[in-house]
Design a protein around this motif. Structure first.
Motif, PDB file in Angstrom:
ATOM      1  N   TRP A  45     -83.616  51.090  41.200  1.00 36.77           N
ATOM      2  CA  TRP A  45     -83.568  50.377  42.484  1.00 36.77           C
ATOM      3  C   TRP A  45     -82.249  50.583  43.220  1.00 36.77           C
ATOM      4  N   ILE A  46     -81.166  50.783  42.453  1.00 36.46           N
ATOM      5  CA  ILE A  46     -79.902  51.140  43.139  1.00 36.46           C
ATOM      6  C   ILE A  46     -80.068  52.514  43.798  1.00 36.46           C
ATOM      7  N   ASN A  47     -80.720  53.432  43.075  1.00 37.41           N
ATOM      8  CA  ASN A  47     -80.976  54.745  43.669  1.00 37.41           C
ATOM      9  C   ASN A  47     -81.791  54.612  44.946  1.00 37.41           C
ATOM     10  N   PHE A  48     -82.855  53.807  44.875  1.00 41.10           N
ATOM     11  CA  PHE A  48     -83.726  53.642  46.041  1.00 41.10           C
ATOM     12  C   PHE A  48     -82.918  53.126  47.238  1.00 41.10           C
ATOM     13  N   LEU A  49     -82.170  52.045  47.016  1.00 36.62           N
ATOM     14  CA  LEU A  49     -81.441  51.442  48.133  1.00 36.62           C
ATOM     15  C   LEU A  49     -80.322  52.357  48.629  1.00 36.62           C
ATOM     16  N   SER A  50     -79.595  52.972  47.685  1.00 36.79           N
ATOM     17  CA  SER A  50     -78.474  53.805  48.125  1.00 36.79           C
ATOM     18  C   SER A  50     -78.976  55.063  48.814  1.00 36.79           C
ATOM     19  N   ILE A  51     -80.080  55.646  48.324  1.00 34.48           N
ATOM     20  CA  ILE A  51     -80.596  56.865  48.971  1.00 34.48           C
ATOM     21  C   ILE A  51     -81.088  56.538  50.385  1.00 34.48           C
ATOM     22  N   LEU A  52     -81.728  55.368  50.507  1.00 35.08           N
ATOM     23  CA  LEU A  52     -82.182  54.958  51.834  1.00 35.08           C
ATOM     24  C   LEU A  52     -80.982  54.818  52.787  1.00 35.08           C
ATOM     25  N   THR A  53     -79.943  54.123  52.312  1.00 35.65           N
ATOM     26  CA  THR A  53     -78.737  53.933  53.126  1.00 35.65           C
ATOM     27  C   THR A  53     -78.059  55.265  53.420  1.00 35.65           C
ATOM     28  N   LEU A  54     -77.937  56.087  52.365  1.00 36.24           N
ATOM     29  CA  LEU A  54     -77.270  57.382  52.525  1.00 36.24           C
ATOM     30  C   LEU A  54     -78.019  58.270  53.506  1.00 36.24           C
ATOM     31  N   SER A  55     -79.351  58.180  53.504  1.00 33.42           N
ATOM     32  CA  SER A  55     -80.138  59.036  54.394  1.00 33.42           C
ATOM     33  C   SER A  55     -79.944  58.643  55.852  1.00 33.42           C
ATOM     34  N   VAL A  56     -80.001  57.341  56.123  1.00 29.23           N
ATOM     35  CA  VAL A  56     -79.848  56.883  57.510  1.00 29.23           C
ATOM     36  C   VAL A  56     -78.444  57.190  58.018  1.00 29.23           C
ATOM     37  N   THR A  57     -77.433  56.796  57.241  1.00 28.08           N
ATOM     38  CA  THR A  57     -76.053  57.007  57.700  1.00 28.08           C
ATOM     39  C   THR A  57     -75.713  58.492  57.681  1.00 28.08           C
ATOM     40  N   GLY A  58     -76.203  59.203  56.665  1.00 30.29           N
ATOM     41  CA  GLY A  58     -75.918  60.636  56.564  1.00 30.29           C
ATOM     42  C   GLY A  58     -76.536  61.397  57.730  1.00 30.29           C
ATOM     43  N   TYR A  59     -77.771  61.010  58.092  1.00 26.66           N
ATOM     44  CA  TYR A  59     -78.380  61.678  59.241  1.00 26.66           C
ATOM     45  C   TYR A  59     -77.563  61.396  60.498  1.00 26.66           C
ATOM     46  N   TYR A  60     -77.093  60.160  60.625  1.00 28.73           N
ATOM     47  CA  TYR A  60     -76.283  59.824  61.800  1.00 28.73           C
ATOM     48  C   TYR A  60     -75.011  60.672  61.844  1.00 28.73           C
ATOM     49  N   ILE A  61     -74.370  60.840  60.673  1.00 27.74           N
ATOM     50  CA  ILE A  61     -73.126  61.616  60.646  1.00 27.74           C
ATOM     51  C   ILE A  61     -73.395  63.060  61.092  1.00 27.74           C
ATOM     52  N   GLY A  62     -74.551  63.618  60.683  1.00 25.44           N
ATOM     53  CA  GLY A  62     -74.867  64.994  61.068  1.00 25.44           C
ATOM     54  C   GLY A  62     -75.327  65.106  62.512  1.00 25.44           C
ATOM     55  N   ASP A  63     -75.973  64.053  63.014  1.00 24.62           N
ATOM     56  CA  ASP A  63     -76.542  64.106  64.362  1.00 24.62           C
ATOM     57  C   ASP A  63     -76.480  62.695  64.945  1.00 24.62           C
ATOM     58  N   PRO A  64     -75.345  62.335  65.539  1.00 26.12           N
ATOM     59  CA  PRO A  64     -75.146  60.942  65.975  1.00 26.12           C
ATOM     60  C   PRO A  64     -76.179  60.520  67.021  1.00 26.12           C
ATOM     61  N   PHE A  65     -77.171  59.721  66.594  1.00 23.01           N
ATOM     62  CA  PHE A  65     -78.276  59.366  67.492  1.00 23.01           C
ATOM     63  C   PHE A  65     -78.010  58.072  68.255  1.00 23.01           C
ATOM     64  N   ILE A  66     -76.928  57.375  67.926  1.00 23.92           N
ATOM     65  CA  ILE A  66     -76.544  56.208  68.725  1.00 23.92           C
ATOM     66  C   ILE A  66     -75.202  56.544  69.358  1.00 23.92           C
ATOM     67  N   HIS A  67     -75.081  56.278  70.653  1.00 23.68           N
ATOM     68  CA  HIS A  67     -73.818  56.589  71.306  1.00 23.68           C
ATOM     69  C   HIS A  67     -73.117  55.318  71.743  1.00 23.68           C
ATOM     70  N   ALA A  68     -71.811  55.333  71.619  1.00 25.62           N
ATOM     71  CA  ALA A  68     -71.025  54.150  71.970  1.00 25.62           C
ATOM     72  C   ALA A  68     -71.077  53.924  73.478  1.00 25.62           C
ATOM     73  N   THR A  69     -71.103  52.662  73.868  1.00 22.93           N
ATOM     74  CA  THR A  69     -71.055  52.349  75.289  1.00 22.93           C
ATOM     75  C   THR A  69     -69.633  51.991  75.694  1.00 22.93           C
ATOM     76  N   SER A  70     -68.778  51.805  74.695  1.00 20.42           N
ATOM     77  CA  SER A  70     -67.376  51.520  75.003  1.00 20.42           C
ATOM     78  C   SER A  70     -66.502  52.076  73.894  1.00 20.42           C
ATOM     79  N   GLY A  71     -65.285  52.429  74.270  1.00 17.19           N
ATOM     80  CA  GLY A  71     -64.346  53.002  73.318  1.00 17.19           C
ATOM     81  C   GLY A  71     -63.869  52.005  72.270  1.00 17.19           C
ATOM     82  N   ARG A  72     -64.214  50.728  72.465  1.00 14.66           N
ATOM     83  CA  ARG A  72     -63.800  49.721  71.487  1.00 14.66           C
ATOM     84  C   ARG A  72     -64.734  49.691  70.284  1.00 14.66           C
TER      85      ARG A  72
END
Lengths: 362, 220
Positions: free
Chosen positions: B20-47
């Motif tokens: 279950w740690i694998n399941f949760l960490s892989i899920l987290t790693l996939s979402v954040t890892g995909y974001y790191i490779g292809d940032p799909f959310i963009h900041a609306t402010s520099g803060r």
């Protein structure tokens, strides 16, 4: 300024010698300070650098092989003209095809003179790759192959400095399919004292600093496992980038000329290879510290990376192409295809299971 | 009698916990890892600090995943017969024959498969491949992490990989293998459900409780 001097008589001698060369004390100290800063040395080393630079006049020969003279161009634009004078005056540049006055046999003679008369004492600077295929016939100077010249000149030098990516590891000349078998000095003439100063072009500040380090300490600067000086290639561009704040915030340029591009946001999504590149561009910059590619609004192409034309392309994409899947394939297309194929396989399996004849259960 | 079922304690606590740690960490790693490779959310402010947080969460989840893998590898030596690393190397002629039967069964052309208290032979081989992929993900992750760090520890944890392949090649595989893990996860859930229904072994429940129900016939 001079009347203000409270330095030792030795120091004054140094500055007098420079005055005779037409270099003001102020310019010279600026030069020495810049060198100390580039080498990451404390200010207390500046006098030591000054004395070392004035006391010696090392012989330099500059060889050009499979190159575009870009590193020569970079060198001619040394930090400012005064420093350019210092460089040419302090170092004795005996041979440089692009800027030397003699030609033909006379030119080749001056190279031979240095190799014979100053054996083991001169610096060989190499610009351009060395073609190895077919006995090196694809680059010949004065009837001799680049390989032959490099073996003699670099083999007898106190140290060889490979300037630019081509002489460091083959550069664009060695990109696939590399028909001439181009390699860098390290592979062509193995086992010699060598410093690689890759970059396209290399930064002349780093070349001067490497030589000044040798003059000041009598040794080459600390090198990494690819023979690059740590002072120039020890830090990643991404970690010292002026746009790093925009990266962490999540502010990215998404199209050339968009609002983010005008605001100077991070070029990550435009394929910037800053996260893969190790160079001191963000601190030293080019052309009198005027600018560097990312400051100019273009992503880094990791020009100083080994084999960058094969491993750091496409220039405007984050990830390399997936080998064997065609030019337009991105990793994500292949990945989504794989996941979809799996899902489709499972659906088919489920249907197959539902319609296949029931096995007799015991 | 032959169809009466025995309750077998197959999955011990460390096996279920790491699953279950694998399941949760892989899920987290996939979402954040995909974001790191292809940032799909963009900041609306520099803060904002979106990429900063994504990377932070990715690295924390990566450490959790690493610990989980270390525990699981330890338990493959210290645990019971179903957790043993021996299950991952089904290369004896007898086990290869059993694997052929597994494959035929999954392709719906074979006889009813035996209900296994542990892994099937094909399952064991799959976990060997997955473990190699997981280890590659860990080492390649540390290799990418090492480039902005200094110190021998980072070279040992992953920096050595950069002598084997270029940073970008490594980045590509770190990204591509995420999809291979997705495919594995789909097949994994499907086969578990499939076997649960077909063998009535309580397989889906076993990863929560640890117990499987095996018939006397299969047990012998």
């Amino acid at each position: 300024m001079k009347s203000n001097s409270s330095g030792s008589p030795d120091k004054n001698k140094v500055f007098d010698a420079l005055e005779n060369k037409g270099v003001s004390r102020r310019d010279f100290i600026k030069f020495c300070s810049a060198m100390a800063a580039t080498l990451a040395l404390p200010a207390s080393f500046i006098p030591k650098i000054a004395e070392a630079v004035v006391a010696q006049k090392p012989y330099l020969v500059w060889l050009e092989f499979s190159d575009c003279a870009g590193d020569t161009e970079s060198t001619l634009r040394a930090t400012n003209p005064t420093i350019g004078d210092i460089v040419l005056d302090v170092f004795s540049l005996e041979y440089h095809e692009t800027i030397m006055a003699p030609s033909g046999k006379n030119a080749e003679k001056s190279l031979q003179d240095v190799v014979t008369n100053h054996k083991g004492k001169y610096f060989a600077i190499v610009e351009g790759a060395i073609p190895m295929a077919d006995n090196g016939i694809y680059c010949c100077v004065g009837g001799r192959s680049a390989l032959d010249i490099a073996r003699e000149v670099c083999g007898n030098a106190a140290a060889t400095i490979a300037v630019g990516s081509c002489s460091s590891w083959g550069g664009i000349a060695s990109a696939k399919p590399n028909p001439t078998g181009a390699v860098g000095v390290e592979k062509a003439v193995p086992g010699i004292p060598l410093v690689n100063l890759p970059g396209c072009p290399m930064n002349v500040e780093n070349l001067t600093a490497t030589i000044v380090h040798y003059l000041t300490f009598g040794s080459l600067p600390v090198l990494d496992n690819r023979k690059r000086p740590l002072f120039a290639h020890g830090k990643r561009i991404h970690d010292n980038c002026e746009r790093r704040g925009h990266f962490d915030a999540g502010q990215f340029v998404q199209q050339w000329g968009d609002e983010g591009h005008r605001q100077g946001w991070c070029l990550y999504e435009m394929g910037c290879k800053g996260p893969e590149a190790f160079f001191n561009c963000p601190s030293v910059k080019y052309n009198e510290g005027t600018s560097w590619p990312i400051q100019g609004g273009h992503g880094c192409i990791a020009c100083a990376a080994d084999n960058n034309w094969d491993t750091m392309t496409p220039i405007y994409k984050r990830l390399p192409k997936v080998p064997g899947f065609g030019v337009e394939s991105t990793a994500d297309k292949v990945g989504v295809g794989l996941a979809a194929a799996t899902a489709a396989g499972l659906v088919l399996h489920g249907i197959g299971r539902a319609i296949s004849p029931k096995k007799k259960e015991e | 009698m032959a169809n009466e079922r025995i309750r077998v304690y197959a999955w011990e606590v460390p096996v279920r916990l790491t699953h279950w740690i694998n399941f949760l960490s892989i899920l987290t790693l996939s979402v954040t890892g995909y974001y790191i490779g292809d940032p799909f959310i963009h900041a609306t402010s520099g803060r904002q600090y979106i990429m900063g947080w994504m990377r932070f969460i990715h690295f924390v989840a990566a450490y959790a995943f690493l610990m989980s893998i270390i525990i699981r590898l330890y338990w493959s030596v210290a645990g019971n017969t179903y957790a043993s690393f021996r299950n991952w190397f089904p290369f004896s002629p007898k086990r290869l024959q059993a694997m052929r039967n597994d494959i035929k069964c999954y392709l719906l052309i074979g006889d009813k498969s035996k209900c296994h208290p542990g892994h099937t032979q094909l399952g064991g081989l799959t976990y060997l491949i997955m473990m190699i992929i997981f280890l590659f993900m860990i080492f390649s992750g540390f290799a990418m992490y090492s480039v902005s760090k200094s110190g021998a520890i980072w070279t040992i944890l992953g920096g050595w990989l950069l002598n084997v392949m270029s940073l970008q090649t490594l980045r590509l595989w770190h990204h591509l293998l995420m999809y291979v893990i997705f495919s594995f996860a789909m097949v994994h859930v499907y086969i578990s459900t499939f076997s649960d229904v077909k063998e009535k072994s309580g397989m889906m429940g076993s990863i929560f409780t640890g117990y499987k129900y095996v018939t006397h016939r299969d047990w012998d």
